[in-house]
Every structure is written in structure tokens, then in C-alpha cells.
Scaffold this motif. Structure first.
Motif, mmCIF file in Angstrom:
data_model
loop_
_atom_site.group_PDB
_atom_site.id
_atom_site.type_symbol
_atom_site.label_atom_id
_atom_site.label_comp_id
_atom_site.label_asym_id
_atom_site.label_seq_id
_atom_site.Cartn_x
_atom_site.Cartn_y
_atom_site.Cartn_z
ATOM 1 N N LYS A 114 -8.523 13.705 8.315
ATOM 2 C CA LYS A 114 -9.117 13.808 9.639
ATOM 3 C C LYS A 114 -9.748 15.186 9.824
ATOM 4 C CE LYS A 114 -5.712 10.658 11.716
ATOM 5 N NZ LYS A 114 -4.929 10.436 10.480
ATOM 6 N N ARG A 115 -10.865 15.210 10.536
ATOM 7 C CA ARG A 115 -11.563 16.455 10.800
ATOM 8 C C ARG A 115 -10.931 17.178 11.984
ATOM 9 N NH1 ARG A 115 -16.568 17.659 9.452
ATOM 10 N NH2 ARG A 115 -15.942 19.629 10.418
ATOM 11 N N ILE A 116 -10.856 18.497 11.849
ATOM 12 C CA ILE A 116 -10.259 19.341 12.879
ATOM 13 C C ILE A 116 -11.359 20.143 13.556
ATOM 14 C CG2 ILE A 116 -8.591 21.180 13.347
ATOM 15 C CD1 ILE A 116 -7.301 20.448 10.597
ATOM 16 N N PHE A 117 -11.387 20.090 14.892
ATOM 17 C CA PHE A 117 -12.298 20.927 15.666
ATOM 18 C C PHE A 117 -11.504 21.678 16.724
ATOM 19 C CE2 PHE A 117 -15.068 17.487 14.159
ATOM 20 C CZ PHE A 117 -16.072 18.235 13.548
ATOM 21 N N PHE A 118 -11.728 22.984 16.778
ATOM 22 C CA PHE A 118 -11.013 23.831 17.722
ATOM 23 C C PHE A 118 -11.856 24.060 18.974
ATOM 24 C CE2 PHE A 118 -9.582 25.032 13.441
ATOM 25 C CZ PHE A 118 -8.219 24.775 13.572
ATOM 26 N N SER A 119 -11.197 24.391 20.054
ATOM 27 C CA SER A 119 -11.905 24.679 21.296
ATOM 28 C C SER A 119 -12.748 25.935 21.142
ATOM 29 C CB SER A 119 -10.903 24.860 22.441
ATOM 30 O OG SER A 119 -10.231 26.101 22.310
ATOM 31 N N ASN A 120 -13.574 26.210 22.119
ATOM 32 C CA ASN A 120 -14.515 27.322 22.021
ATOM 33 C C ASN A 120 -13.887 28.687 22.242
ATOM 34 O OD1 ASN A 120 -16.468 25.461 21.495
ATOM 35 N ND2 ASN A 120 -17.612 25.740 23.391
ATOM 36 N N LYS A 121 -12.619 28.723 22.546
ATOM 37 C CA LYS A 121 -11.945 30.011 22.709
ATOM 38 C C LYS A 121 -11.602 30.567 21.331
ATOM 39 C CE LYS A 121 -8.122 32.401 25.004
ATOM 40 N NZ LYS A 121 -8.998 33.477 25.490
ATOM 41 N N SER A 122 -11.949 31.832 21.106
ATOM 42 C CA SER A 122 -11.733 32.460 19.798
ATOM 43 C C SER A 122 -10.388 33.162 19.741
ATOM 44 C CB SER A 122 -12.854 33.478 19.512
ATOM 45 O OG SER A 122 -14.110 32.848 19.493
ATOM 46 N N TYR A 123 -9.766 33.149 18.551
ATOM 47 C CA TYR A 123 -8.478 33.800 18.340
ATOM 48 C C TYR A 123 -8.470 34.531 17.004
ATOM 49 C CZ TYR A 123 -6.447 30.802 21.996
ATOM 50 O OH TYR A 123 -6.155 30.171 23.184
ATOM 51 N N LEU A 124 -7.936 35.738 17.006
ATOM 52 C CA LEU A 124 -7.569 36.382 15.757
ATOM 53 C C LEU A 124 -6.369 35.650 15.177
ATOM 54 C CD1 LEU A 124 -7.781 40.168 16.745
ATOM 55 C CD2 LEU A 124 -9.531 38.764 15.647
ATOM 56 N N PRO A 125 -6.143 35.734 13.866
ATOM 57 C CA PRO A 125 -5.008 35.008 13.281
ATOM 58 C C PRO A 125 -3.678 35.325 13.959
ATOM 59 C CG PRO A 125 -6.428 35.837 11.556
ATOM 60 C CD PRO A 125 -6.957 36.404 12.831
ATOM 61 N N SER A 126 -3.424 36.590 14.258
ATOM 62 C CA SER A 126 -2.138 36.980 14.853
ATOM 63 C C SER A 126 -1.987 36.515 16.283
ATOM 64 C CB SER A 126 -1.988 38.510 14.802
ATOM 65 O OG SER A 126 -3.016 39.134 15.550
ATOM 66 N N GLN A 127 -3.092 36.138 16.926
ATOM 67 C CA GLN A 127 -3.062 35.718 18.318
ATOM 68 C C GLN A 127 -3.135 34.203 18.468
ATOM 69 O OE1 GLN A 127 -6.502 37.874 19.601
ATOM 70 N NE2 GLN A 127 -5.418 39.821 19.858
ATOM 71 N N THR A 128 -3.169 33.499 17.364
ATOM 72 C CA THR A 128 -3.304 32.049 17.410
ATOM 73 C C THR A 128 -2.051 31.409 17.992
ATOM 74 O OG1 THR A 128 -4.616 32.172 15.381
ATOM 75 C CG2 THR A 128 -3.849 29.994 16.036
ATOM 76 N N PRO A 129 -2.195 30.532 18.990
ATOM 77 C CA PRO A 129 -1.021 29.814 19.498
ATOM 78 C C PRO A 129 -0.277 29.134 18.358
ATOM 79 C CG PRO A 129 -2.906 29.434 20.910
ATOM 80 C CD PRO A 129 -3.422 30.170 19.715
ATOM 81 N N SER A 130 1.037 29.160 18.423
ATOM 82 C CA SER A 130 1.859 28.667 17.320
ATOM 83 C C SER A 130 1.557 27.224 16.957
ATOM 84 C CB SER A 130 3.351 28.821 17.667
ATOM 85 O OG SER A 130 3.647 28.135 18.871
ATOM 86 N N ALA A 131 1.217 26.423 17.956
ATOM 87 C CA ALA A 131 0.956 25.009 17.685
ATOM 88 C C ALA A 131 -0.311 24.788 16.870
ATOM 89 C CB ALA A 131 0.863 24.233 18.999
ATOM 90 N N LEU A 132 -1.174 25.800 16.807
ATOM 91 C CA LEU A 132 -2.443 25.646 16.095
ATOM 92 C C LEU A 132 -2.456 26.302 14.723
ATOM 93 C CD1 LEU A 132 -5.115 26.226 18.897
ATOM 94 C CD2 LEU A 132 -4.244 24.064 18.022
ATOM 95 N N LYS A 133 -1.454 27.115 14.427
ATOM 96 C CA LYS A 133 -1.495 27.897 13.188
ATOM 97 C C LYS A 133 -1.581 27.023 11.950
ATOM 98 C CE LYS A 133 0.711 32.111 14.883
ATOM 99 N NZ LYS A 133 1.884 33.010 14.811
ATOM 100 N N SER A 134 -0.800 25.980 11.918
ATOM 101 C CA SER A 134 -0.809 25.134 10.718
ATOM 102 C C SER A 134 -2.152 24.440 10.542
ATOM 103 C CB SER A 134 0.316 24.094 10.788
ATOM 104 O OG SER A 134 0.114 23.213 11.885
ATOM 105 N N TYR A 135 -2.788 24.066 11.661
ATOM 106 C CA TYR A 135 -4.093 23.414 11.574
ATOM 107 C C TYR A 135 -5.176 24.400 11.163
ATOM 108 C CZ TYR A 135 -1.749 19.529 13.817
ATOM 109 O OH TYR A 135 -0.882 18.502 14.101
#
Length: 815
Positions: A114-135
């Protein structure tokens, strides 16, 4: 709401729409949740259409405690790919959420992932919400692949390989070419395709008619308007072969007026039906049918250079001016030492000291200053192709229909700020027991000397044209940028702010480069057929990469200082003072450079308010390490690579990458047709040796009897001129869907007030530059950019309409 566009290239979109079908979407939260919750599912169904866009909708029952939606999973349940433009989530208590996609979605039957698309809000790796890190990590893994297998058209995998696919030894041993990339022939890396190796050379990759690029790099299929890549393909694969089959032999033009036929009568094509019915609509300005003859004729528009002053190419003043304001204004440099000397081994190449002596120069400049004073006062400048070309001279001279010298051209800076050519030195290394040959030519007042000067100038211009196409254009922009694109997609998540900053500047480049490898820089391709180095053309660009290329010197200010064309001066604007005040490329380029740097500075300091965040950004560090050690791995141990520890380091690196892809590429690309379409101004090849190389031979007598005929024989043949003029025309063309620097805000930036404000400031600066350049071109005191019959310098004027305009700075290397 899911918005899609049908695959372009099909006139009836109703046939396409049923193949798009239902899209399967899953949603999950992205922040302030220690653990990922179950996804929310929905099926998207078609609800309407508007022009070329098809709309889909899906309903979701989202629990109150679900949290903020951070990404989308999409699965295409039908058998054909679909292009997803964007997704809008509406009906949320927090307001709508935009997710920009702009990507092809493969059918799940081709790839169940499945293709993954993230919202338009940008995050540095260390600031990524935990639920999104694996994706975030999973999507990067999908893009990297495992480095095995042959890539399919639908793949999205970015990986590296050497340039081992330019030759075709299985077709003909003479079409074998060395591998570029590695200790013997250092070179940047290209995108890996995984095609099988050739039978005759296990180091070479077999060729095919469809060169793989990751699916989203081949964007042209969804464009409603004509896209440049399609045009390039049509010219290289349909038009040029027809020209080659229509012009018999490799004959020179019989007289100068015959060259005008290309523009006022055209070349009759032997079988225009082979071109394809769609070509005339693709490039209407290039291909015209002359109705009163009933024939299909290739007729070129008159280049602006020729239209303004037909005899400008004859003038030495224009020769000097174009070193500062032509299509290759980035090689002229200040003479800082005298005498002029080669750095090559004299045991191999002969005496190192130039034959342009102190006495010759002082006699030519009238005796009012010594050479030492001229050097001290920064009056002497040089085009120096001696050391770069000399290692190739004897090899090239073994080829039929071409020749080569090492060359130096010395200029004197006049009080008017213009450059006066003084001397041209042509050098041939020792060969077959013969000693080194060298001769100095200068403008004379006798008939023989005048024609020898014109011949010598033709050789130097061929050297400059070859350097421009192979080094300034191909190597420094197209070739060196491809590793940046690969590393950006492999190491920076699509939600990384630096990925989103760079993405507009990486558009279409890999597709254009693939087309170049397929039919432009390949063995027996257009470049090899039309340029002096012949089969050694791309090998020459490897020599230049090894000798000359440095990432830090791709910064415009650093390049100018390195060439002696500027000095650091704290009292001058931006701390830089130009050695030649009226240097159009530098003056306009620095405006673009400053605007880019300010925009990058605003952007980077917003996302990296603390210096430590740069070193702690694992994606960013991996990105920079991969560019240096893999993408440009043959130069990984060089001490000049910038460090990446602070925001200032990052600003410098990003400004270079964006400048090269936008301003620098525009400066060396979009003037090709206007300056080179009339080839006597910029011949791509010199086919005959100087008649004085063998003073007692027949060539000397032929030259004395018919000097004009001798010069025409030295120039490109009718076939070479017509073929490469077609290529120059299309390489100088802006696509209708061009995206110009500072013009269009990206959706990711528009949603952040700080970044939106910074971009608006950038946009305002770029618009201001338009007016500054117009004012400069109207200033009669600036003789390198305005004067009787001169083409104004507009190559760095930011915006342009479609077509061949000689202006416009696109975001990326899109042609």
C-alpha cells in the motif's frame, strides 16, 4: 475527497475513467499517542468530473479519541495505475486536512504494498509523532529497494550505478565505451536500472529503448499541455534520423549563403511520414510544411542572434563579449601568473611554456604597459582549454572527419569594459616521432593572416562549444545533480522539510538524463556525431570531472573568486567585487543567488532554530553522507567537501544545489539556439587541421587558393549542422507547463504562516530582479549587454512564456 487525473496521451478520457475504479484508503493518527491505534477504513467511489480531473469520495467514521490524522494508506484495486493529485479530509472538528500526493499508484496486482502519503505538515525525524515513525521508515525502505533485479516501469526505486550503458559492444565493437565511474574514469553516479550485461563486455550494461526512471520522475504522462521530455524524445528518435537519411554524405556547405537555406528554405525530408503524424503538433515552430511545393520540409526559425546582426559572428568584439554574456560565460578567467604554463608532463606533451610570449603581448597592447603591469592591473584574461584537451588530441586525430588541438585564447580588458581578443595558441602534442607543434595566431592586416585568424577562432569556438555542452551543461548540471535526486529520495522522508524544499528543484531531471543516455550522449549519438572529440566526448567530461569539479566551487561567488573574476571586498555589496564590472552572467547570477540564499536561510532557520538539530537529524546526515560517499563517491576523500554541522552549513549546501538546478542551468542552456543555431558563431566541431601545421603540404596551397572554401570545410557538415540545430532548438525550448523559480508556492509551504511569508518575500525578490535586468539591458553604458545588433542578456531573467525565448529560470533541470 480523492482527486485523480487520467493518464494523458489519450484523447478520450472516458475510456480511462472506468479503469481507475475504487481506491482503498486507511487512516491513522499521527501524534500525541504513545501507541498506534487501529486504522479507519473506507472505499472511495467516483462522484464526478471536471475537465481532466476525476473526483472520488469516501466516508469514514472516526472515533472521538482517534487523534490528529497524519497519513493515508491507498490501495488501487484495479489493473491499471492511477495518478492521485491530492486528498482533502473534510468534516473534521479541527478543520480540513490537505494531503498532497502528485504520484502514480500502481495496481495492487502488480505490487501489493500500500502507498503511504503523509499530511502537509513537515517534521524532522526527531519530531515525528510516534505513531508515524514506523511508516516514515517503511516508506524510505520502499524507495531504496534491495539493489537487485531489473527495474520495471512501475517501480519507484532509487539506487546508484556507474555510467556503463552508453556503449553497445554487442552491436559493434567500435561502439564499445569505457565505464565512467571508478578509479580509471571518475564520474558521478546515475540511477540503477538493473538491465543485463552485454555479451562482449561483462562490465557494460545492455541498452534498451526504454530507460528506467522511478515512476514519479516520469511525470509527463499527466500533463495536459505538451511536455518537453516528449518533445525531446520525438526529435531524437524521429526527426534527427530523418534528417540523417535525407542529407547524403558528410559534405560541407558549398558557400556561406547556403547556410541560410536552413532558415529560409529548409531541408526536404526524404520520407516525412516516418516522423509520425504527431510531431508537427509537438514542435510546430520547428517543423513546417511548405505547402506550395507539396513537400515536407524541415525549416528552422531564424535565431535572434542572426536576425539582429547577420555578420556579428565575424566580429572579434562579439567573440569577446560572448565569453561574458553568451551561452558559456563560466570559463573565462583572470591571468594571475606569467608566463603561461601547462601543468602536464613535458616528457609526454612537450614543452610546458606557452608560445604567447611577453614580447608578443607588449607589442600588441601598444607598449603602454608591460605584461607584468597588465597582470597586476588585472587586464589579461584567458580561455584555457590546453591541459584539458591535450590528453585527447592524438586519439581524436585518429578519427575520421575531425581534429583537435589544445588551445589558449588571451584577451585584454579595454577601458570600455569589453574584452579584446589578442592571441590564439593551438598546440599538438608529440606524435609518431614528431615534436610538439604549436603556433600563435593574431588579428592581422594582411589577407593570409586574417583568414588564419578566422580558422584559429573556429577551432577555439569548437573547443568552447564542446566544453560548454560536455562540461558546463551536461556534467555540471544534469550529471552532477542526479546523485542529489537519488539521495534525497532514499534518505529524506517525504515529510522532511528539506525534502519538500528540494523537491521542486529536482523535477523531471532524471527523465531528461535517461533520454540523454538513450540517444544524445550514447555511442554514435548526436553529441559524438556533431562535436570534435567524437567517440571520446563523454570520456572528456570524465577528465573534466576529475580535474576541475568541486562541490564547493559550484557556489557562484566561490566560482567567481576561484576564476579571478571577483575578489572579496567588505566594502562592496554582498562583500564581493567583480574584476570586470560589466559581466552580465555574474551580475544577474548574483541577484538570483542572493534571492535563493535568503529564501533558504529563512526556511532552514525556521526548522532548525538550534544548531544541534542539524547534527541530530539522522536523515539529513545520511543524505549528505550518501551524496559525498556514494553519489559522488569517486571524490569522497576530497578535503573541500563542506561539513554539515550547523544551519549555516546546511544553508550553503542547499543554496548550491538549488542554484545549479535553476540559475546556472538556465544560464548555460536556454541560449543554445539563439547563439548556436547559426553555427558559424559557435561551430560544434572543427573538421580540418590548420593549413600551417604542414607548411609545405597540399592543404596550405588549397587554403591560399580558396580560403572561404577551406573554412567551410572546417565547419560542421550540412548533416551535422541540421541535426544538431534541431537538438539545440528543442533544448532551448520552455515547456508550457514550466515552473519558474519563486513563482509558485508549494502546498506544504502555504499551510505554514511563517514559511508562506518567507516564500512571498522570495517571490517579491524574484519579481524585482526582472525589473533590474530590464534596466541593465537598457543602459547604453553597459556595452557587454547592449549595443547595435546585440542580443540583450536575458538568460537569467526569471520568467518566460513557452517556446524559445532566451530567458526564464525554471526551478529545475527540466529539459
Amino acid at each position: 475527497m480523492l482527486i485523480t487525473r487520467p493518464i494523458s496521451g489519450r484523447d478520450d478520457w472516458h475510456r480511462v475513467a472506468p479503469n481507475l475504479g475504487d481506491g482503498f484508503a486507511q487512516w491513522w493518527r499521527r501524534r500525541r499517542r504513545p501507541e498506534e491505534k487501529p486504522t479507519v477504513k473506507g472505499y472511495a467511489r467516483r462522484t464526478g468530473k471536471q475537465e481532466n480531473e476525476i473526483y472520488y469520495e469516501s466516508s469514514f467514521d472516526i472515533p472521538e479519541d482517534f487523534g490528529t490524522i497524519g497519513a493515508v494508506l491507498i490501495e488501487n484495486e484495479h489493473h491499471k495505475e492511477m495518478f492521485v493529485k491530492n486528498i482533502v479530509l473534510d468534516g473534521l472538528s479541527s478543520g480540513p486536512i490537505d494531503i498532497t500526493c502528485n504520484s502514480w499508484i500502481h495496481a495492487k496486482f502488480d505490487n501489493p504494498t500500500k502507498r503511504i502519503f503523509f499530511s502537509n505538515k513537515s517534521y524532522l525525524p526527531s519530531q515525528t509523532p510516534s505513531a508515524l515513525k514506523s511508516y516514515r521508515d517503511k516508506e524510505l525502505g520502499n524507495l531504496r529497494g534491495d539493489g537487485t533485479g531489473e527495474r520495471k516501469t512501475s517501480d519507484r526505486i532509487y539506487d546508484y550505478d556507474v555510467y556503463n550503458d552508453l556503449g553497445d559492444p554487442d552491436e559493434d565493437e567500435d561502439l564499445a565505451r569505457p565505464v565512467l565511474g571508478g578509479p580509471e574514469h571518475p564520474y558521478p553516479r546515475r540511477c540503477r536500472t538493473g538491465r543485463p550485461r552485454t555479451e562482449k563486455d561483462p562490465l557494460s550494461e545492455s541498452r534498451s529503448s526504454n530507460v528506467y526512471v522511478p515512476r514519479d520522475e516520469a511525470f509527463s504522462e499527466v500533463k495536459q499541455a505538451t511536455f518537453s521530455a516528449k518533445t525531446v524524445y520525438s526529435v531524437l528518435h524521429a526527426l534527427v534520423p530523418q534528417v540523417q537519411s535525407s542529407i547524403a554524405g558528410d559534405l560541407p556547405f558549398p558557400h556561406f549563403t547556403a547556410i541560410d537555406v536552413l532558415f529560409n528554405e529548409g531541408v526536404e525530408l526524404s520520407d516525412a511520414t516516418k516522423i509520425g503524424s504527431g510531431l508537427a503538433s509537438i514542435i510546430p515552430r520547428l517543423v513546417k510544411a511548405i505547402s506550395d511545393t507539396g513537400n515536407n520540409v524541415l525549416r528552422f526559425e531564424t535565431p535572434e542572434f542572426l536576425d539582429r546582426d547577420k555578420f556579428a559572428w565575424f566580429r572579434d568584439a562579439e567573440f569577446g563579449r560572448q565569453t561574458l554574456a553568451g551561452v558559456n560565460p563560466c570559463t573565462i578567467k583572470l591571468v594571475t601568473e606569467w608566463p603561461l604554463k601547462s601543468k602536464l608532463d613535458p616528457e609526454v606533451y612537450g614543452p610546458a611554456e606557452s608560445a604567447i610570449t611577453k614580447e608578443l603581448v607588449e607589442e600588441e597592447i601598444g607598449g603602454f604597459m608591460t605584461v607584468e603591469e597588465a597582470v597586476k592591473q588585472k587586464k589579461l584574461f584567458i580561455l584555457d582549454y590546453h591541459d584539458l584537451l591535450m590528453p585527447c588530441v592524438n586519439k581524436v586525430r585518429e578519427l575520421k572527419g575531425t581534429t583537435l588541438y589544445g588551445s589558449r585564447t588571451l584577451f585584454f580588458l579595454m577601458p570600455s569594459g569589453t574584452l579584446r581578443p589578442l592571441f590564439i595558441e593551438l598546440v599538438r602534442p608529440p606524435v609518431d616521432g614528431k615534436p610538439q607543434w604549436k603556433q600563435v595566431f593574431q588579428q592581422c592586416w594582411d589577407a593570409t593572416g586574417v583568414w588564419l585568424w578566422r580558422l584559429a577562432k573556429a577551432h577555439v569556438l569548437a573547443h568552447d562549444s564542446g566544453y560548454h555542452q560536455l562540461v558546463s551543461h551536461w556534467l555540471r548540471t544534469h550529471c552532477c545533480t542526479e546523485p542529489y535526486i537519488i539521495a534525497t529520495n532514499r534518505q529524506l522522508s517525504a515529510m522532511h522539510p528539506i525534502y519538500r524544499l528540494l523537491h521542486p528543484h529536482l523535477r523531471y531531471t532524471m527523465e531528461i538524463n535517461a533520454l540523454a543516455r538513450e540517444a544524445l550522449i550514447n555511442a554514435n549519438g548526436i553529441i559524438e556525431k556533431a562535436f570534435s572529440p567524437g567517440k571520446y566526448s563523454i570520456e572528456l567530461s570524465s577528465i573534466a570531472y576529475d580535474q576541475l569539479w568541486r562541490f564547493d566551487l559550484e557556489a557562484l561567488p566561490a566560482d567567481l573568486i576561484n576564476r579571478g573574476m571577483a575578489v572579496e571586498d567588505p566594502t562592496a555589496p554582498r562583500g564581493l567585487k567583480l574584476t570586470i564590472e560589466d559581466y552580465p552572467y555574474a551580475n544577474d547570477g548574483l541577484l538570483i543567488w542572493d534571492a535563493i540564499k535568503q529564501w533558504v536561510t529563512d526556511y532552514v532557520t525556521y526548522y532548525y532554530p538550534e544548531a544541534s538539530l542539524v547534527e541530530l537529524d539522522n536523515e539529513l546526515q545520511s543524505w549528505w553522507t550518501e551524496i559525498r560517499t556514494v553519489g559522488h563517491g569517486d571524490k569522497k576523500d576530497e578535503p573541500w567537501w563542506p561539513e554539515l554541522k550547523t544551519p549555516d552549513d546546511l544553508i550553503g549546501i542547499l543554496t548550491i544545489i538549488i542554484w545549479v538546478a535553476s540559475g546556472f542551468h538556465a544560464a548555460v542552456n536556454f541560449g543554445q539556439f539563439d547563439y548556436g543555431g547559426y553555427f558559424p558563431n559557435r561551430p560544434t566541431i572543427a573538421r580540418t587541421q590548420m593549413p600551417t601545421e604542414d607548411p609545405n603540404g597540399e592543404e596550405k596551397n588549397r587554403f591560399l587558393d580558396r580560403p572561404e572554401e577551406f573554412l567551410l570545410e572546417c565547419f560542421p557538415s550540412q548533416l551535422q549542422a541540421a541535426s544538431f540545430t534541431a537538438v539545440q532548438d528543442i533544448l532551448s525550448t520552455h515547456s508550457p507547463d514550466e515552473e519558474y523559480i519563486g513563482e509558485q508556492i508549494q502546498p506544504y509551504w502555504a499551510e505554514d504562516k511563517v514559511i508562506k511569508s518567507a516564500f512571498e518575500r522570495f517571490n517579491g525578490q524574484i519579481k524585482m530582479i526582472e525589473g533590474i535586468i530590464d534596466a541593465r539591458n537598457a543602459d547604453t553604458e553597459l556595452m557587454n549587454r547592449t549595443g547595435a545588433g546585440l542580443v540583450p542578456y536575458e538568460l537569467l531573467k526569471p520568467f518566460s512564456e513557452a517556446g524559445v525565448t532566451g530567458k526564464g529560470v525554471p526551478n529545475s533541470i527540466s529539459i
